[in-house]
Write a protein that holds these residues in place. Structure first.
Motif, PDB file in Angstrom:
ATOM      1  N   ALA A  94       0.854  -1.203   0.000  1.00  0.00           N
ATOM      2  CA  ALA A  94       0.000   0.000   0.000  1.00  0.00           C
ATOM      3  C   ALA A  94       0.887   1.250   0.000  1.00  0.00           C
ATOM      4  O   ALA A  94       0.642   2.212  -0.745  1.00  0.00           O
ATOM      5  CB  ALA A  94      -0.917  -0.011   1.221  1.00  0.00           C
ATOM      6  N   GLU A  95       1.940   1.228   0.830  1.00  0.00           N
ATOM      7  CA  GLU A  95       2.859   2.366   0.895  1.00  0.00           C
ATOM      8  C   GLU A  95       3.576   2.544  -0.440  1.00  0.00           C
ATOM      9  O   GLU A  95       3.734   3.656  -0.950  1.00  0.00           O
ATOM     10  CB  GLU A  95       3.884   2.141   2.014  1.00  0.00           C
ATOM     11  CG  GLU A  95       3.246   2.067   3.388  1.00  0.00           C
ATOM     12  CD  GLU A  95       4.269   1.875   4.496  1.00  0.00           C
ATOM     13  OE1 GLU A  95       5.482   1.995   4.240  1.00  0.00           O
ATOM     14  OE2 GLU A  95       3.847   1.602   5.640  1.00  0.00           O
ATOM     15  N   ASP A  96       3.996   1.418  -0.997  1.00  0.00           N
ATOM     16  CA  ASP A  96       4.708   1.435  -2.278  1.00  0.00           C
ATOM     17  C   ASP A  96       3.859   2.101  -3.369  1.00  0.00           C
ATOM     18  O   ASP A  96       4.377   2.855  -4.195  1.00  0.00           O
ATOM     19  CB  ASP A  96       5.050  -0.006  -2.660  1.00  0.00           C
ATOM     20  CG  ASP A  96       5.739  -0.112  -3.997  1.00  0.00           C
ATOM     21  OD1 ASP A  96       6.899   0.329  -4.104  1.00  0.00           O
ATOM     22  OD2 ASP A  96       5.110  -0.619  -4.941  1.00  0.00           O
ATOM     23  N   ALA A 114       9.407   5.523  13.098  1.00  0.00           N
ATOM     24  CA  ALA A 114       8.446   4.876  12.187  1.00  0.00           C
ATOM     25  C   ALA A 114       8.797   3.403  12.080  1.00  0.00           C
ATOM     26  O   ALA A 114       9.903   2.980  12.454  1.00  0.00           O
ATOM     27  CB  ALA A 114       8.501   5.517  10.803  1.00  0.00           C
ATOM     28  N   TYR A 115       7.871   2.637  11.555  1.00  0.00           N
ATOM     29  CA  TYR A 115       8.106   1.209  11.328  1.00  0.00           C
ATOM     30  C   TYR A 115       9.359   1.029  10.455  1.00  0.00           C
ATOM     31  O   TYR A 115       9.512   1.708   9.435  1.00  0.00           O
ATOM     32  CB  TYR A 115       6.874   0.593  10.655  1.00  0.00           C
ATOM     33  CG  TYR A 115       7.112  -0.813  10.189  1.00  0.00           C
ATOM     34  CD1 TYR A 115       7.531  -1.804  11.079  1.00  0.00           C
ATOM     35  CD2 TYR A 115       6.945  -1.165   8.857  1.00  0.00           C
ATOM     36  CE1 TYR A 115       7.778  -3.096  10.646  1.00  0.00           C
ATOM     37  CE2 TYR A 115       7.175  -2.459   8.420  1.00  0.00           C
ATOM     38  CZ  TYR A 115       7.593  -3.417   9.324  1.00  0.00           C
ATOM     39  OH  TYR A 115       7.845  -4.696   8.897  1.00  0.00           O
ATOM     40  N   GLY A 116      10.233   0.110  10.858  1.00  0.00           N
ATOM     41  CA  GLY A 116      11.498  -0.088  10.162  1.00  0.00           C
ATOM     42  C   GLY A 116      11.328  -0.431   8.689  1.00  0.00           C
ATOM     43  O   GLY A 116      12.103   0.020   7.840  1.00  0.00           O
ATOM     44  N   ASN A 189      -2.113   5.083   9.958  1.00  0.00           N
ATOM     45  CA  ASN A 189      -3.064   5.036  11.080  1.00  0.00           C
ATOM     46  C   ASN A 189      -3.166   3.629  11.676  1.00  0.00           C
ATOM     47  O   ASN A 189      -4.154   3.290  12.313  1.00  0.00           O
ATOM     48  CB  ASN A 189      -4.441   5.499  10.559  1.00  0.00           C
ATOM     49  CG  ASN A 189      -5.337   6.076  11.632  1.00  0.00           C
ATOM     50  OD1 ASN A 189      -4.857   6.589  12.647  1.00  0.00           O
ATOM     51  ND2 ASN A 189      -6.647   5.998  11.425  1.00  0.00           N
ATOM     52  N   THR A 190      -2.123   2.831  11.446  1.00  0.00           N
ATOM     53  CA  THR A 190      -2.158   1.423  11.869  1.00  0.00           C
ATOM     54  C   THR A 190      -2.375   1.270  13.368  1.00  0.00           C
ATOM     55  O   THR A 190      -3.179   0.442  13.808  1.00  0.00           O
ATOM     56  CB  THR A 190      -0.838   0.725  11.462  1.00  0.00           C
ATOM     57  OG1 THR A 190      -0.713   0.789  10.042  1.00  0.00           O
ATOM     58  CG2 THR A 190      -0.806  -0.721  11.915  1.00  0.00           C
ATOM     59  N   PHE A 191      -1.652   2.050  14.187  1.00  0.00           N
ATOM     60  CA  PHE A 191      -1.754   1.885  15.642  1.00  0.00           C
ATOM     61  C   PHE A 191      -3.108   2.358  16.175  1.00  0.00           C
ATOM     62  O   PHE A 191      -3.637   1.782  17.108  1.00  0.00           O
ATOM     63  CB  PHE A 191      -0.630   2.666  16.348  1.00  0.00           C
ATOM     64  CG  PHE A 191       0.649   1.893  16.534  1.00  0.00           C
ATOM     65  CD1 PHE A 191       1.048   0.924  15.629  1.00  0.00           C
ATOM     66  CD2 PHE A 191       1.467   2.137  17.639  1.00  0.00           C
ATOM     67  CE1 PHE A 191       2.238   0.216  15.793  1.00  0.00           C
ATOM     68  CE2 PHE A 191       2.654   1.428  17.826  1.00  0.00           C
ATOM     69  CZ  PHE A 191       3.047   0.469  16.906  1.00  0.00           C
ATOM     70  N   ALA A 211      -3.228  -3.503   7.347  1.00  0.00           N
ATOM     71  CA  ALA A 211      -4.466  -4.181   7.772  1.00  0.00           C
ATOM     72  C   ALA A 211      -4.161  -5.504   8.460  1.00  0.00           C
ATOM     73  O   ALA A 211      -5.042  -6.116   9.076  1.00  0.00           O
ATOM     74  CB  ALA A 211      -5.376  -4.409   6.567  1.00  0.00           C
ATOM     75  N   THR A 212      -2.902  -5.912   8.363  1.00  0.00           N
ATOM     76  CA  THR A 212      -2.397  -7.100   9.065  1.00  0.00           C
ATOM     77  C   THR A 212      -2.633  -6.978  10.574  1.00  0.00           C
ATOM     78  O   THR A 212      -2.696  -7.993  11.272  1.00  0.00           O
ATOM     79  CB  THR A 212      -0.868  -7.197   8.821  1.00  0.00           C
ATOM     80  OG1 THR A 212      -0.588  -6.912   7.450  1.00  0.00           O
ATOM     81  CG2 THR A 212      -0.316  -8.542   9.193  1.00  0.00           C
ATOM     82  N   LYS A 213      -2.781  -5.743  11.045  1.00  0.00           N
ATOM     83  CA  LYS A 213      -2.808  -5.491  12.484  1.00  0.00           C
ATOM     84  C   LYS A 213      -4.267  -5.421  12.982  1.00  0.00           C
ATOM     85  O   LYS A 213      -4.979  -6.399  12.898  1.00  0.00           O
ATOM     86  CB  LYS A 213      -1.995  -4.226  12.787  1.00  0.00           C
ATOM     87  CG  LYS A 213      -0.611  -4.208  12.087  1.00  0.00           C
ATOM     88  CD  LYS A 213       0.255  -5.372  12.492  1.00  0.00           C
ATOM     89  CE  LYS A 213       1.679  -5.406  11.954  1.00  0.00           C
ATOM     90  NZ  LYS A 213       1.988  -4.974  10.632  1.00  0.00           N
ATOM     91  N   SER A 341       4.873  -8.329  14.865  1.00  0.00           N
ATOM     92  CA  SER A 341       3.496  -7.938  14.576  1.00  0.00           C
ATOM     93  C   SER A 341       2.772  -7.440  15.829  1.00  0.00           C
ATOM     94  O   SER A 341       3.365  -7.374  16.933  1.00  0.00           O
ATOM     95  CB  SER A 341       2.701  -9.054  13.893  1.00  0.00           C
ATOM     96  OG  SER A 341       1.610  -8.477  13.169  1.00  0.00           O
ATOM     97  N   LEU A 342       1.525  -7.085  15.655  1.00  0.00           N
ATOM     98  CA  LEU A 342       0.767  -6.411  16.715  1.00  0.00           C
ATOM     99  C   LEU A 342      -0.696  -6.319  16.310  1.00  0.00           C
ATOM    100  O   LEU A 342      -1.047  -6.646  15.178  1.00  0.00           O
ATOM    101  CB  LEU A 342       1.332  -4.983  16.909  1.00  0.00           C
ATOM    102  CG  LEU A 342       1.248  -4.061  15.675  1.00  0.00           C
ATOM    103  CD1 LEU A 342       0.178  -2.989  15.839  1.00  0.00           C
ATOM    104  CD2 LEU A 342       2.582  -3.396  15.406  1.00  0.00           C
ATOM    105  N   GLY A 343      -1.515  -5.873  17.246  1.00  0.00           N
ATOM    106  CA  GLY A 343      -2.887  -5.492  16.903  1.00  0.00           C
ATOM    107  C   GLY A 343      -3.890  -6.625  16.850  1.00  0.00           C
ATOM    108  O   GLY A 343      -5.002  -6.442  16.364  1.00  0.00           O
TER     109      GLY A 343
END
Ligand SMILES: Cc1ncc(COP(=O)(O)O)c(C=O)c1O
Length: 396
Positions: A94-96, A114-116, A189-191, A211-213, A341-343
């Motif tokens: 999505a970022e790409d 930011a996320y690595g 807005n993942t977190f 959306a993995t989170k 991962s998380l969420g």
């Protein structure tokens, strides 16, 4: 999903319904043939046409458009207050899709936490191969944006709360400043999820998710999302989504839709449990510092209170005794699983310096080696508390 397609709308006017209702229904009309209340998983890769180039129901090929994916795209777009939403195969794809829109030789300003993987994508993939320059800026001081701005700067990219330091950036203030400078603001807005924070309403131009989170919420799908109200950017995104083809499978879209239905109740419990875990950490001698935006002493607390509904399920802390103590701690829990991962519903613990953020080592985004990050799940809070206290006692 481009706006205005009546096929995609679960309601006549989704915006008149509350968030929790839209999380369950937006984009998901009852199945026209059976009345089924759950959106079917449309596995077909191709769709019948009445005449060459004239598909029966608007669908021709599943990379270009898929009914399950469109339901999911309409649902998240509604929750983010966006006209347009696009699902991708991962947060990074999505970022790409966004970075691909920037002209060769552009510069992007990135928050200094930011996320690595985001940093690696900007710096190593687009930086080295496509000439995208980047600079890390302390976005808690928006004046740094003005100082770092060059004629080639096109975009400010930020997470809030950030991964993994839980820094908070003022979306309203940053958006105002960046728009005056002629750039775009992207918020990961993942977190927070759209339940806790809606960046577009605060002035951002694009919202991104892994959306993995929390959107999936059950550690069983990898996915990404972009939402926006900019029609021209949406046209470019829909083109890239099809032309590059990093789309999620219909089954993953179904899982994401299923996850979204409980997003509000899960987030309420994540926040409630995180608050209790923060209290445990704050009073334990093995902990040097707790990073959580809900703490009054957190430097971003007031901004978080003004732009978030609650403070989320992610907590980081620094351990007395440095990296060896941090590594011992993360291998001493039983209910918190040591994993990236998380969420999701289950609680996870990790050491960002050698796990999720290894790719920022040596950069301006490097994280402290005594840092531990936890994703507080929705298990029994008593179990979570006693598990963590037992592990902290091992390293105190
Ligand atoms: C804040 C944030 N953004 C983006 C990503 C990348 O998402 P994905 O792993 O789905 O590609 C992650 C992954 O951990 C993340 O934490």
């Amino acid at each position: 999903m481009m706006g205005g397609d009546p096929l995609l709308s679960g309601f006549e006017d989704p915006e008149e319904f509350g968030f929790e209702t839209r999380a369950i229904r937006a984009g998901q009309p009852h199945d026209a043939r059976t009345g089924g209340v759950v959106t079917p998983i449309a596995m077909a890769t191709t769709f019948a046409q009445d005449a060459p180039g004239s598909p029966k129901n608007g669908y021709e090929y599943s990379r270009t458009g898929n009914p399950t994916r469109h339901a999911y795209e309409a649902c998240v777009a509604s929750l983010e207050g966006a006209q347009f939403g696009f699902a991708f195969a991962s947060g990074l794809s999505a970022e790409d899709a966004i970075f691909r829109q920037l002209p060769h030789g552009s510069q992007i300003l990135l928050g200094n936490d930011a996320y690595g993987g985001t940093f690696r994508l900007i710096d190593s993939v687009h930086g080295k191969k496509s000439g995208l320059a980047n600079a890390a800026v302390d976005l808690t001081k928006p004046s740094e944006i003005e100082e770092a701005w060059t004629p080639d700067t096109k975009m400010v990219w930020l997470e809030t709360p950030t991964n993994p330091l839980l820094s908070i950036f003022d979306i309203r203030k940053i958006s105002e400043m960046v728009h005056q400078l002629g750039g775009l603001v992207v918020v990961d807005n993942t977190f927070a999820t759209p339940y806790l924070q809606q960046p577009l309403a605060l002035g951002a131009d694009l919202v991104v998710h892994s959306a993995t989170k929390y959107i999936g919420g059950h550690s069983d799908l990898v996915g990404g999302f972009v939402a926006t109200n900019h029609e021209s950017f949406a046209e470019d995104l829909v083109y890239i989504q099809n032309a590059v083809g990093a789309v999620p499978s219909p089954f993953d879209c179904y899982l994401a839709l299923r996850g979204l239905k409980t997003l509000p109740v899960r987030m309420d419990r994540h926040c409630e449990n995180a608050q209790r875990i923060v209290e445990v950490l704050s009073s334990h001698p093995a902990v040097e510092q707790v990073l959580y935006p809900g703490l009054k002493e957190h430097p971003g607390h007031e901004i978080a209170a003004s732009q978030m509904r609650n403070y989320g399920g992610m907590v980081s802390f620094r351990v007395a005794g440095g990296q060896p103590a941090a590594e011992r701690l993360v291998t001493s829990t039983k209910v918190f699983t040591l994993a990236e991962s998380l969420g999701a519903v289950e609680s996870l613990i990790e050491h960002p310096g050698v796990m999720t953020h290894l790719s920022v080592a040596g950069s301006a985004l490097e994280v402290p080696d005594d840092l531990v990050r936890i994703s507080v799940g929705i298990e029994s809070i008593n179990d979570l508390e006693s598990d963590l206290i037992h592990a902290l006692d091992q390293v105190a």
